[in-house]
Scaffold this active site. Structure first.
Site, mmCIF file in Angstrom:
data_model
loop_
_atom_site.group_PDB
_atom_site.id
_atom_site.type_symbol
_atom_site.label_atom_id
_atom_site.label_comp_id
_atom_site.label_asym_id
_atom_site.label_seq_id
_atom_site.Cartn_x
_atom_site.Cartn_y
_atom_site.Cartn_z
ATOM 1 N N ASP A 71 -75.407 -12.411 -45.928
ATOM 2 C CA ASP A 71 -74.826 -12.636 -47.256
ATOM 3 C C ASP A 71 -74.648 -14.110 -47.600
ATOM 4 O O ASP A 71 -73.890 -14.448 -48.505
ATOM 5 C CB ASP A 71 -73.485 -11.913 -47.373
ATOM 6 C CG ASP A 71 -72.459 -12.395 -46.357
ATOM 7 O OD1 ASP A 71 -72.759 -13.345 -45.617
ATOM 8 O OD2 ASP A 71 -71.352 -11.820 -46.309
ATOM 9 N N SER A 73 -64.271 -14.038 -39.592
ATOM 10 C CA SER A 73 -65.168 -12.992 -40.094
ATOM 11 C C SER A 73 -66.371 -12.736 -39.206
ATOM 12 O O SER A 73 -67.013 -11.690 -39.326
ATOM 13 C CB SER A 73 -65.649 -13.348 -41.506
ATOM 14 O OG SER A 73 -66.242 -14.635 -41.523
ATOM 15 N N HIS A 131 -72.737 -15.085 -43.363
ATOM 16 C CA HIS A 131 -72.706 -14.308 -42.125
ATOM 17 C C HIS A 131 -74.107 -13.837 -41.759
ATOM 18 O O HIS A 131 -74.981 -13.724 -42.621
ATOM 19 C CB HIS A 131 -71.770 -13.104 -42.288
ATOM 20 C CG HIS A 131 -70.417 -13.481 -42.814
ATOM 21 N ND1 HIS A 131 -70.097 -13.388 -44.157
ATOM 22 C CD2 HIS A 131 -69.324 -13.953 -42.182
ATOM 23 C CE1 HIS A 131 -68.852 -13.801 -44.320
ATOM 24 N NE2 HIS A 131 -68.359 -14.157 -43.158
#
Length: 375
Positions: free
Chosen positions: A343, A42, A346
């Site tokens: 978040d 991610s 990240h």
């Protein structure tokens, strides 16, 4: 006068180098590399998970609010490191593999990274007895298979494929941290189950590096892990009443030491990988880059009070009470650029930009990406 001399020095050192001015890249007329290919999770995924999980929170507000002004499939408020690298190389944002179909879609490269992806295969974690609900079947080996499909799509002949490999930049990761995240988040034993994964993870990254070199890659960047002890989700998960468990920046010592252990093993592996003439395999020190901005956030434009707090979350000391807590009803900070974490897991675009700068120009990659330009 001083800034003019710096610009002149950078242009002499590498005519392809993108110069940073007022927080923006001012890339030259031609790219250092014809294509950019990226693999990972991610930290690098620009839309692959979104293609297979259209109901994912990453496709809902406030993701993407800063730069794209809409959700873009990135776990961020804006751009990722791979996006800043593409901009600096004067390439378009690379197409997520699962969003492309034709050779034209991948003419500037492709992004194979998938959020949640691991270095080890999904079967490994099934054998561990983990719940696979959020563990996608798109491990590093799978992503390498995707890359070879695209390579043959772009280059029907061996000569064409060799030209593609030698004129492209490869970003191999960051990958491997989810191999630890998934068992961490399922309350597995650190000493007995998680820490012993390090050599297995490194072996997978080594194999991927060798595969790319074997296919003809000349320039590969392999990032290390970020300081896990500074990640808001981990700060919440492993909060302690013992002040000795934290360093001066407020990060959890043992988690950072574990990330450093992974990075040392990664650097040792990269040092022993055999390379042919003209092959550069570069370690990108994401750990040192993030640690620098966490230790002195104000120096880099971040709020000291928000250094270890997610911009988007569900409240609490680090605004990261549960694993996926950023959505339209979340507690949202007024200015993401003042936060390092977006978040809870990240980084914000502002933080990713600083990491990217350190890898592009140094000192967090040696040699830096732009100094390897084939001008």
């Amino acid at each position: 006068m001083a800034s003019s001399m710096v610009r002149l020095f950078l242009l002499v050192l590498c005519p392809c180098a993108a110069i940073v001015s007022a927080g923006r890249y001012d890339p030259p007329g031609a790219s250092c590399y014809k294509r950019l290919f990226s693999l990972g999770d991610s930290i690098t995924d620009t839309g692959n998970l979104a293609s297979v999980a259209p109901n994912s929170s990453v496709l809902a507000f406030p993701y993407g609010e800063t730069f794209f002004h809409r959700p873009s499939g990135r776990f961020c408020d804006g751009r990722l490191i791979v996006d800043f690298i593409a901009e600096a190389l004067k390439l378009p944002f690379v197409t997520p593999f699962l969003a492309g179909k034709t050779a034209a879609d991948f003419r500037h490269g492709a992004n194979f990274a998938v959020s949640g992806a691991t270095a080890l295969g999904q079967q490994f974690f099934r054998d561990m007895g983990l719940d696979l609900a959020i563990l996608p079947p798109f491990s590093l080996d799978v992503q390498l298979g995707w890359f070879e499909r695209v390579l043959h799509l772009l280059g029907p002949t061996e000569k064409e494929r060799q030209d593609i490999m030698s004129s492209s930049l490869f970003l191999l990761g960051e990958v491997g941290i989810n191999d630890y995240n998934h068992p961490f988040f399922q309350n597995r034993s650190f000493a007995d189950e998680i820490r012993p994964l390090v050599p297995k993870v490194i072996e997978k990254i080594e194999n991927a590096t060798k595969v790319l070199i074997g296919l003809g890659a000349k320039n590969i960047v392999v990032p290390g892990a970020v300081p896990l002890g500074c990640v808001p989700r981990y700060l919440t998960l492993f909060q302690s009443d013992d002040p000795g468990d934290y360093d001066g920046a407020g990060c959890i010592r043992w988690l950072n030491e574990f990330a450093e252990e992974h990075n040392r093993a990664l650097r040792r592996m990269l040092g022993r990988v055999l390379r042919g003439p003209g092959v550069a395999v570069v370690y990108a020190d994401y750990y040192a880059a993030v640690q620098e901005i966490t230790r002195d956030p104000r120096k880099h434009g971040f709020s000291k009070d928000a250094a270890l707090t997610a911009c988007c979350g569900d409240g609490g000391p680090h605004n990261s009470g549960v694993l996926i807590s950023c959505n339209a009803t979340s507690v949202l900070c007024p200015d993401p650029s003042e936060h390092i974490s977006w978040d809870g897991l990240h980084l914000t675009e502002a933080a990713y930009r600083l990491v990217a700068l350190g890898v592009l120009h140094g000192p967090y990659a040696a040699p830096s990406i732009l100094s390897t330009c084939g001008c």
